[in-house]
Design a protein around this motif. Structure first.
Motif, mmCIF file in Angstrom:
data_model
loop_
_atom_site.group_PDB
_atom_site.id
_atom_site.type_symbol
_atom_site.label_atom_id
_atom_site.label_comp_id
_atom_site.label_asym_id
_atom_site.label_seq_id
_atom_site.Cartn_x
_atom_site.Cartn_y
_atom_site.Cartn_z
ATOM 1 N N ARG A 188 0.823 -1.211 0.000
ATOM 2 C CA ARG A 188 0.000 0.000 0.000
ATOM 3 C C ARG A 188 0.851 1.253 0.000
ATOM 4 N N LEU A 189 1.912 1.244 0.787
ATOM 5 C CA LEU A 189 2.779 2.421 0.854
ATOM 6 C C LEU A 189 3.433 2.716 -0.485
ATOM 7 N N ASP A 190 3.692 1.677 -1.251
ATOM 8 C CA ASP A 190 4.332 1.872 -2.551
ATOM 9 C C ASP A 190 3.489 2.730 -3.493
ATOM 10 N N LYS A 191 2.213 2.860 -3.199
ATOM 11 C CA LYS A 191 1.326 3.678 -4.029
ATOM 12 C C LYS A 191 1.462 5.167 -3.730
ATOM 13 N N PHE A 192 2.161 5.505 -2.650
ATOM 14 C CA PHE A 192 2.312 6.895 -2.229
ATOM 15 C C PHE A 192 3.778 7.302 -2.282
ATOM 16 N N PRO A 193 4.026 8.599 -2.392
ATOM 17 C CA PRO A 193 5.424 9.071 -2.396
ATOM 18 C C PRO A 193 6.126 8.701 -1.085
ATOM 19 N N ALA A 194 7.402 8.412 -1.164
ATOM 20 C CA ALA A 194 8.186 7.992 0.007
ATOM 21 C C ALA A 194 8.109 9.008 1.136
ATOM 22 N N GLU A 195 8.046 10.291 0.806
ATOM 23 C CA GLU A 195 8.000 11.315 1.862
ATOM 24 C C GLU A 195 6.680 11.304 2.642
ATOM 25 N N GLU A 196 5.692 10.590 2.152
ATOM 26 C CA GLU A 196 4.407 10.473 2.861
ATOM 27 C C GLU A 196 4.354 9.246 3.780
ATOM 28 N N HIS A 197 5.253 8.303 3.618
ATOM 29 C CA HIS A 197 5.187 7.021 4.322
ATOM 30 C C HIS A 197 5.139 7.173 5.845
ATOM 31 N N ALA A 198 6.002 7.989 6.399
ATOM 32 C CA ALA A 198 6.042 8.140 7.863
ATOM 33 C C ALA A 198 4.716 8.680 8.383
ATOM 34 N N ARG A 199 4.143 9.635 7.687
ATOM 35 C CA ARG A 199 2.854 10.196 8.117
ATOM 36 C C ARG A 199 1.753 9.156 8.039
ATOM 37 N N ILE A 200 1.750 8.372 6.974
ATOM 38 C CA ILE A 200 0.726 7.338 6.810
ATOM 39 C C ILE A 200 0.847 6.284 7.902
ATOM 40 N N VAL A 201 2.060 5.846 8.179
ATOM 41 C CA VAL A 201 2.274 4.835 9.213
ATOM 42 C C VAL A 201 1.868 5.367 10.580
ATOM 43 N N ARG A 202 2.228 6.610 10.883
ATOM 44 C CA ARG A 202 1.840 7.187 12.182
ATOM 45 C C ARG A 202 0.332 7.220 12.334
ATOM 46 N N TYR A 203 -0.386 7.582 11.263
ATOM 47 C CA TYR A 203 -1.835 7.613 11.331
ATOM 48 C C TYR A 203 -2.399 6.208 11.519
ATOM 49 N N LYS A 204 -1.833 5.230 10.814
ATOM 50 C CA LYS A 204 -2.297 3.847 10.964
ATOM 51 C C LYS A 204 -2.105 3.356 12.396
ATOM 52 N N VAL A 205 -0.948 3.648 12.976
ATOM 53 C CA VAL A 205 -0.687 3.259 14.369
ATOM 54 C C VAL A 205 -1.718 3.909 15.278
ATOM 55 N N PHE A 206 -1.991 5.187 15.056
ATOM 56 C CA PHE A 206 -2.995 5.903 15.844
ATOM 57 C C PHE A 206 -4.362 5.230 15.717
ATOM 58 N N ALA A 207 -4.741 4.881 14.495
ATOM 59 C CA ALA A 207 -6.041 4.247 14.268
ATOM 60 C C ALA A 207 -6.122 2.886 14.957
#
Length: 50
Positions: free
Chosen positions: A4-23
């Motif tokens: 899933r992360l591969d579909k987004f720019p690398a600079e967005e990965h940390a933000r996406i993961v942090r949100y997933k952990v929060f969820a």
């Protein structure tokens, strides 16, 4: 998740993961509250039956 992360720019990965952990933390909190509520319900049934 890597797929899933591969579909987004690398600079967005940390933000996406942090949100997933929060969820997922929220889901864990919700489940813990449900277990506590169920235990209180069982205790109430035991109290009412004695």
């Amino acid at each position: 998740m890597r797929y899933r992360l591969d579909k987004f720019p690398a600079e967005e990965h940390a933000r996406i993961v942090r949100y997933k952990v929060f969820a997922y933390d929220g889901l864990i909190d919700q489940a813990s509250n449900e277990v506590s509520w169920a235990k209180r319900g069982l205790a109430l049934i035991d109290e009412l039956e004695s």
